[in-house]
Write an enzyme that holds these catalytic residues in place. Structure first.
Site, PDB file in Angstrom:
ATOM      1  N   GLU A 107     -90.527  99.580  51.228  1.00 43.53           N
ATOM      2  CA  GLU A 107     -89.938  98.269  50.991  1.00 43.53           C
ATOM      3  C   GLU A 107     -88.990  98.260  49.783  1.00 43.53           C
ATOM      4  O   GLU A 107     -87.849  97.831  49.878  1.00 43.53           O
ATOM      5  CB  GLU A 107     -91.058  97.242  50.787  1.00 43.53           C
ATOM      6  CG  GLU A 107     -90.570  95.833  50.717  1.00 43.53           C
ATOM      7  CD  GLU A 107     -90.057  95.320  52.058  1.00 43.53           C
ATOM      8  OE1 GLU A 107     -89.975  94.113  52.199  1.00 43.53           O
ATOM      9  OE2 GLU A 107     -89.715  96.114  52.957  1.00 43.53           O
ATOM     10  N   ASP A 108     -89.478  98.783  48.674  1.00 44.03           N
ATOM     11  CA  ASP A 108     -88.770  98.536  47.415  1.00 44.03           C
ATOM     12  C   ASP A 108     -87.796  99.637  47.017  1.00 44.03           C
ATOM     13  O   ASP A 108     -87.017  99.467  46.101  1.00 44.03           O
ATOM     14  CB  ASP A 108     -89.779  98.389  46.253  1.00 44.03           C
ATOM     15  CG  ASP A 108     -90.977  97.562  46.649  1.00 44.03           C
ATOM     16  OD1 ASP A 108     -90.806  96.681  47.500  1.00 44.03           O
ATOM     17  OD2 ASP A 108     -92.072  97.807  46.117  1.00 44.03           O
TER      18      ASP A 108
END
Ligand code: MN
Length: 757
Positions: A107-108
């Site tokens: 995700e990040d």
């Protein structure tokens, strides 16, 4: 027990680990877990090659999170390491540990799933992907059945129990470090933990995690109540220390004589369970008597009952407090004997008696039970791992008696037959597996279903027939003039959608029949010299009432529907209506009457029922002749079946006309038919390879769609009759199609089938 990072903050060993267990220990545990070296020390159960893979995942994650910090200011990688350490406590396999290390990378950090597949293989990448999806789900409502649905949705989406375990480890570490997070987030995250994650860990039998999550959530949700209660418990603990040391000594001594090797540990009820009991039963702290207890661990199952006898000889049992969870295990696999005894100074003390093996299950649940047997699982697929886990649940059950209940729980939880989807307002809807957008629309409201025209799933346009997956956010757009499509019946899964669609189609057919009836009655009335039907207004109310009394119908619309369906003959009703009109002073129009009598063709055209193909259930295109726009047609008003159309040269129609001529009405084609119509054709071909393909391509090049093919019996040795039902625009189009066919190689003959069935 390693460095003890999973030691529940409220578990007190031998009662001499005192007071503020929580904060300093946790911080230390976190610091320890944060070091990768500390993690490696816990991985001695992995093979060297597995260990190397875990190392690689660590290096990758470390690089991906480089420069990111936790709220505490520590490097971000300390979080995945701590999560992985928890998974290692549960002895999860190498794939799961890798996924745990990588769980926040997708995700990040700009890492893609494809990259993970390439570097670590698809099982690991799938788990990380699953965790990323779960990460995006947030639960906020306090409604109980919504929480249950949300839990099931999580389990359904995870598909692999390892994903759930990693998720629980993730949540546990986030809860341990929640104090570092901004204070305005505490309440939401804590409530979510209490409503969703604690019950899941309980269901899976991860008792330590269950208690820890509850207490951490309680601490952050109600800091003041938590602190007050902690103080009260500490005080009570101090007051009774001597007493409990005495109990411990006496219990240990009583097992010397039977010569049984037992381990006796003191235990304390968790703060959250004390709080809940006070809250639910409206008790004061002083009224809670069973805060302390002891656990007696014995070598094997039969020793449990021996130990029970020993204890009951030592202290008097409190009647009604004995529970045998060995014979009948709790649904999550928990096994133990529970008894409450009257100790020194008349204080009640609860005892739990179980084996070391039962104790492992009690602390770490059935997951642990599975994880201890994973040695041969390296090549196992996700599915097999799941199956194996379930098998191990079954094994536990074979040792006890209450197999079915436990099995049902697990089955429902891990393989739900439902999908759980969100409305745009985040309400969760449970639908059976295979349910489509249309099912969803009807589940929301029948108006939404009846007028659905399009849908968005997770923001993207999707057809109404799309099957939904758990976690989808579904948005249905409606249009007030849209109506259910009969084709929906072929793919909807819910009984609700099916019956609503059927109901609507029936109502539609009824409305159409009513309209047709209105046309027919008006037509018959014109033949009597009355220009139009009396309105349905106050002035004509008496007239209609009298007419209805004559026909025996309840309402005007019922009468018209009956006429449309052919249950009543329009001319008879029209004659009666004329009589009533004349009684009320109205006279037939002489000119109109003359026209109707002496210029039949023109008048027919004026009063004929126009057909354009948009009529659904109320008009049937007879399959004997399959009338097409351009054909001269006849309308036969059957008894209750509505209007059937035939070509005027159809032999079936001719027979009917002979018998039943007053049921025929004039019909005509609209100038603009609304759709294509089916026609039957007969094509005679010489036998040979690829003949059918050539015929099909000739049909396609003439823009005729094939609806049905019937390969007739071979009429002669070297030819075959093929019967097709094809969709064409009108009779002229059919002529073109037939001409095209006749030019095709191998086609000897092509003609329309009409008038015989
Ligand atoms: Mn995380």
């Amino acid at each position: 027990m390693g460095t003890g990072s999973n030691t529940a903050s409220t578990k007190v060993d031998r009662l001499n680990v005192a007071k503020g267990v929580a904060v300093s220990n946790l911080a230390a545990a976190n610091a320890a877990a944060a070091s990768f070296a500390g993690l490696i020390a816990k991985l001695d159960y992995l093979s060297p090659s597995d260990l190397e893979q875990v190392r690689q995942a660590y290096r990758f994650a470390d690089e991906a999170h480089l420069g990111q910090l936790r709220n505490s200011g520590e490097p971000y990688i300390t979080h995945p390491i701590a999560v992985t350490a928890q998974c290692a406590e549960w002895k999860l396999d190498a794939q799961a540990l890798m996924a745990a290390l990588l769980h926040d990378a997708l995700e990040d950090c700009g890492v893609t799933k494809a990259e993970l597949i390439e570097r670590f293989g698809s099982p690991v990448a799938e788990m990380v992907d699953g965790l990323t999806k779960l990460e995006k789900l947030h639960f906020s409502t306090r409604e109980e059945n919504q929480a249950e649905s949300f839990r099931k949705m999580l389990l359904a989406m995870a598909r692999d129990v390892r994903v759930i375990l990693i998720k629980l480890a993730d949540r546990t570490h986030n809860m341990r470090t929640l104090s570092d997070a901004p204070r305005d987030k505490w309440a939401r995250i804590s409530s979510e933990t209490l409503d969703i994650y604690a019950p899941i860990s309980h269901r899976l039998g991860l008792n330590q995690t269950y208690q820890e999550l509850q207490d951490l959530a309680f601490r952050h949700l109600f800091p003041w109540r938590h602190a007050t209660l902690a103080k009260a418990v500490a005080k009570a603990r101090g007051r009774r220390r001597d007493l409990f040391q005495k109990v411990q000594r006496e219990v240990e001594a009583s097992f010397k004589e039977p010569g049984m090797a037992v381990r006796v540990t003191g235990r304390e009820k968790t703060l959250y369970s004390i709080y809940k009991k006070m809250d639910e039963k409206h008790l004061s702290f002083a009224q809670i008597t069973d805060i302390y207890g002891f656990r007696v661990l014995v070598p094997n199952l039969s020793d449990c009952y021996t130990a029970l006898g020993v204890l009951h000889q030592l202290y008097k049992p409190v009647p009604g407090k004995f529970k045998d969870y060995i014979a009948i295990a709790k649904p999550n696999g928990y096994q133990s004997l529970h008894t409450t005894l009257v100790g020194p100074s008349g204080v009640n003390v609860e005892f739990q008696i179980r084996t070391e093996a039962m104790n492992i299950v009690a602390d770490s649940g059935v997951a642990a039970h599975w994880l201890y047997k994973t040695s041969e699982s390296d090549s196992a697929t996700t599915d097999r791992l799941g199956a194996k886990w379930l098998q191990s649940l079954l094994d536990i059950q074979l040792e006890t008696r209450d197999a079915t209940e436990f099995w049902d729980h697990v089955k429902v939880d891990l393989f739900p037959d439902a999908v759980y989807v969100f409305t745009p307002k985040s309400r969760i809807m449970a639908l059976p597996r295979g349910a489509t957008v249309v099912d969803f629309a009807y589940a929301i409201h029948s108006n939404v279903g009846d007028h659905a025209v399009a849908a968005k799933i997770n923001g993207d346009q999707a057809p109404l027939r799309t099957q939904l997956k758990s976690g989808d956010v579904v948005e249905v757009s409606t249009s007030s003039d849209a109506t259910p499509n009969p084709a929906w019946l072929s793919f909807v899964r819910t009984a609700r959608a099916r019956s609503k669609i059927r109901h609507h189609l029936k109502t539609m057919a009824q409305n159409e029949s009513e309209l047709l009836g209105q046309k027919l009655l008006a037509q018959a009335l014109r033949a009597e010299g009355i220009e139009k039907l009396p309105e349905e207004d106050v002035a004509s109310q008496g007239l209609w009432d009298k007419l209805l009394r004559f026909t025996g119908n309840k309402s005007r619309s019922e009468l018209l529907t009956d006429i449309g369906l052919g249950k009543r003959i329009a001319t008879i009703v029209a004659k009666r209506l004329l009589k009533l009109l004349m009684e009320s002073g109205q006279k037939p129009n002489a000119l109109l009457l003359t026209l109707e009598r002496f210029a039949p063709h023109e008048s027919q055209t004026q009063g004929a029922v126009t057909i354009d193909g948009s009529e659904n259930a109320s008009v049937q295109f007879s399959t004997c002749c399959r009338p097409l726009p351009g054909d001269r047609i006849l309308g036969y008003l059957g008894r209750g079946e509505g209007l059937a159309l035939h070509t005027d040269d159809c032999s079936v129609a001719k027979k009917l006309q002979h018998r039943d001529s007053d049921r025929f009405i004039s019909v005509e084609w609209s100038d603009e038919p609304a759709r294509a119509f089916e026609a039957g054709i007969l094509v005679t071909v010489t036998n040979g390879k690829g003949v059918l393909a050539r015929v099909a391509s000739a049909l396609a090049s003439a823009e005729a769609d094939i609806a049905h093919i019937d390969m007739g019996e071979e009429s002669a040795q070297d030819t075959t009759d093929l019967r097709f039902v094809i969709a064409v625009r009108d009779a002229a189009h059919l002529e073109i199609v037939l001409r095209n066919l006749k030019r095709a190689p191998s086609v000897l003959h092509a003609s329309r089938i009409k008038g015989h069935s």
